[in-house]
Design an enzyme around this catalytic site. Structure first.
Site, PDB file in Angstrom:
ATOM      1  N   SER A   1       0.865  -1.172  -0.087  1.00 38.53           N
ATOM      2  CA  SER A   1      -0.052  -0.001  -0.250  1.00 38.53           C
ATOM      3  C   SER A   1       0.454   1.346   0.036  1.00 38.53           C
ATOM      4  CB  SER A   1      -0.790   0.060   1.099  1.00 38.53           C
ATOM      5  OG  SER A   1      -1.399   1.340   1.411  1.00 38.53           O
TER       6      SER A   1
ATOM      7  N   TYR B   1      -2.702   5.453  -3.800  1.00 34.92           N
ATOM      8  CA  TYR B   1      -3.519   6.752  -3.468  1.00 34.92           C
ATOM      9  C   TYR B   1      -2.845   7.736  -4.163  1.00 34.92           C
ATOM     10  CZ  TYR B   1      -5.830   3.810   0.250  1.00 34.92           C
ATOM     11  OH  TYR B   1      -6.351   2.934   1.158  1.00 34.92           O
TER      12      TYR B   1
ATOM     13  N   THR C   1      -6.588   2.751  -6.352  1.00 35.04           N
ATOM     14  CA  THR C   1      -7.634   2.922  -5.522  1.00 35.04           C
ATOM     15  C   THR C   1      -8.591   4.166  -5.590  1.00 35.04           C
ATOM     16  OG1 THR C   1      -6.775   1.610  -3.576  1.00 35.04           O
ATOM     17  CG2 THR C   1      -8.620   2.725  -3.111  1.00 35.04           C
TER      18      THR C   1
ATOM     19  N   ARG D   1     -14.789   5.952  10.469  1.00 38.99           N
ATOM     20  CA  ARG D   1     -14.542   4.594  10.997  1.00 38.99           C
ATOM     21  C   ARG D   1     -14.596   4.938  12.872  1.00 38.99           C
ATOM     22  NH1 ARG D   1      -9.472   3.433   7.283  1.00 38.99           N
ATOM     23  NH2 ARG D   1     -10.771   3.608   5.316  1.00 38.99           N
TER      24      ARG D   1
ATOM     25  N   LYS E   1      -9.290  -0.290  -8.335  1.00 36.30           N
ATOM     26  CA  LYS E   1     -10.037  -0.884  -7.366  1.00 36.30           C
ATOM     27  C   LYS E   1     -10.914  -0.056  -6.573  1.00 36.30           C
ATOM     28  CE  LYS E   1      -8.483  -2.661  -2.952  1.00 36.30           C
ATOM     29  NZ  LYS E   1      -8.831  -2.059  -1.870  1.00 36.30           N
TER      30      LYS E   1
ATOM     31  N   HIS F   1     -13.936  -1.702  -0.128  1.00 36.60           N
ATOM     32  CA  HIS F   1     -12.826  -1.468   0.814  1.00 36.60           C
ATOM     33  C   HIS F   1     -13.112  -2.192   2.300  1.00 36.60           C
ATOM     34  CE1 HIS F   1      -9.587   1.564   0.809  1.00 36.60           C
ATOM     35  NE2 HIS F   1      -9.617   1.303   2.013  1.00 36.60           N
TER      36      HIS F   1
ATOM     37  N   ASP G   1     -12.810  -8.481  -3.545  1.00 33.98           N
ATOM     38  CA  ASP G   1     -12.073  -7.858  -2.524  1.00 33.98           C
ATOM     39  C   ASP G   1     -13.400  -7.567  -1.654  1.00 33.98           C
ATOM     40  OD1 ASP G   1     -11.633  -5.379  -0.941  1.00 33.98           O
ATOM     41  OD2 ASP G   1      -9.689  -6.222  -1.066  1.00 33.98           O
TER      42      ASP G   1
ATOM     43  N   MET H   1     -13.333 -14.824   4.122  1.00 31.74           N
ATOM     44  CA  MET H   1     -12.744 -15.596   5.399  1.00 31.74           C
ATOM     45  C   MET H   1     -12.467 -16.817   5.111  1.00 31.74           C
ATOM     46  SD  MET H   1     -11.825 -13.428   7.848  1.00 31.74           S
ATOM     47  CE  MET H   1     -11.782 -11.337   7.488  1.00 31.74           C
TER      48      MET H   1
ATOM     49  N   ARG I   1      -8.175  -8.451   5.783  1.00 27.67           N
ATOM     50  CA  ARG I   1      -8.329  -8.627   7.367  1.00 27.67           C
ATOM     51  C   ARG I   1      -7.858 -10.045   7.509  1.00 27.67           C
ATOM     52  NH1 ARG I   1     -13.303  -5.778   6.504  1.00 27.67           N
ATOM     53  NH2 ARG I   1     -13.526  -3.902   8.047  1.00 27.67           N
TER      54      ARG I   1
END
Length: 405
Positions: free
Chosen positions: A136, A160, A186, A195, A276, A300, A331, A335, A355
């Site tokens: 990233s 970015y 992205t 958040r 993305k 995201h 994406d 899991m 994650r």
């Protein structure tokens, strides 16, 4: 008839007396892990709340994040009887390179805050598994350091766009020179999402530890030891020091990001380019018309716009708009290995994990990331065998259906 009893014989008892005397606690922890949910449990125990919630949380009321998982939970995969196969080929080609598995590591920011091995653990685990690793813009190791850590790995870079476009150009050129051959742009993060877990934990960007977060971290001495005995956390692709970190972050994102900016990036990037954050047919067509080689269906991980479309719902629309010949990655929400197989059956060519990768990293560093990829491989292989598919090309939408609960 009465049961006849006797004393056990030592030669019968001895093979049963197997004690786990492993002194390597990390190895012992991982030996008892069955799935990624187990790694998440370990990660939560070993990582301060602010850092764990940065990974685990999402935007707003986290409805989109919950929706991503609920969509997978509501799928039924069709088993195939009398169609068994001993071998399953999970390899594929994506962005012009072979991948041993149809899943790679997604870009994640401030990774060394979760566990100090950070991106180096991720790229080495990816190299070992034969899958791509994405660094990233907000990474905590530079493109040069990541390239040196795993020379043979397939390495992608996520961009970015900065307000200072020439600085973005310089970063892109560094990535290309360091062997990063695919760029993920992205487009859903012109501004940061709300958040709330981070706000409640006193977690800011750049991170600021309050008395409460310091107290919470004190219960995790290994995390503190690692933090205090390694080099300071920085966004390494942006700066080699911490002195100007705040000003770099505050001025980094370009809120006016537009299709013209994408065209400019396409003009200066010589490798494969994926956009993305695509969730609609219109955005898919505009991205491809501007020169994108492929698309990444992503919200995201629910970390940007809460109540955004669930990725699994958006995938068929994007595939229909893009056509069969365009490579599409998936994406957000993955899991399990069966999640990957479902996404591929419904139209994706490849999947990315964020994650899930970080849960493994927080649980046990590089060994934990390797464990994530091993778990996904095992789950994908068993799922394919039970569905009667010998390779990924045999997966079709008809093998998946959604149930209403």
């Amino acid at each position: 008839m009465a049961v006849t009893r006797r004393l056990p014989r030592w030669q019968e008892l001895a093979p049963l007396l197997q004690f786990d005397l492993t002194l390597n606690r990390r190895r012992a922890r991982l030996s008892r892990v069955g799935d990624i949910a187990d790694l998440r449990t370990i990660a939560r125990r070993r990582t301060p709340r602010a850092a764990f919630d940065y990974v685990d949380g999402a935007a707003g009321a986290e409805r989109t994040h919950q929706g991503n998982r609920a969509a997978f939970d509501d799928l039924v995969l069709t088993p195939a009887i009398l169609a068994g196969n001993a071998e399953v080929d999970l390899s594929t080609t994506i962005a012009g390179r072979r991948s041993a598995l149809p899943v790679g590591i997604a870009p994640t920011g401030f990774t060394r805050m979760m566990q100090t091995e950070g991106e180096v653990a991720g790229v080495r685990a990816a190299e070992h598994a034969g899958v791509p690793f994405t660094l990233s813009t907000m990474g905590t190791r530079s493109v040069e350091d990541v390239a040196a850590a795993a020379p043979a790995a397939t390495k992608w870079f996520q961009l970015y766009l900065w307000r200072d476009h020439e600085a973005s150009r310089a970063l892109i050129e560094r990535a290309w020179a360091s062997g990063f051959d695919t760029l993920l742009v992205t487009v859903d993060t012109a501004v940061a999402g709300l958040r709330l877990r981070d706000t409640r934990n006193g977690m800011t960007v750049p991170p600021k530890l309050t008395a409460g977060t310091v107290l919470d971290a004190s219960y995790r001495p290994q995390w503190w030891f690692d933090l205090l005995t390694t080099d300071p956390l920085t966004f390494a692709s942006l700066s080699g020091s911490t002195s100007d970190l705040a000003s770099l972050i505050n001025g980094m994102f370009d809120p006016t990001l537009s299709i013209e900016d994408l065209a400019w990036i396409r003009e200066i990037w010589p490798g494969k380019l994926f956009v993305k954050g695509v969730l609609t047919a219109d955005d898919a067509r505009r991205s491809l018309d501007t020169g994108a080689d492929g698309l990444i269906v992503s919200n995201h991980g629910g970390r940007q716009l809460d109540k955004a479309p669930v990725t699994l719902d958006a995938l068929p629309e994007v595939r229909a708009a893009a056509g069969d010949d365009v490579e599409i990655m998936f994406d957000s929400g993955i899991m399990t290995g069966s999640d990957v197989i479902a996404a591929l059956a419904l139209g994706a060519d490849f999947a990315l994990i964020g994650r899930a990768y970080l849960y493994g990293l927080m649980a046990a560093g590089e060994a934990g990331v390797r464990k994530v990829l091993e778990i996904l491989e095992r789950e994908m292989r068993v799922t394919m065998q039970l569905m009667g598919a010998a390779d990924l090309s045999e997966l079709t939408p008809e093998m998946v259906r959604r149930i209403e609960r």
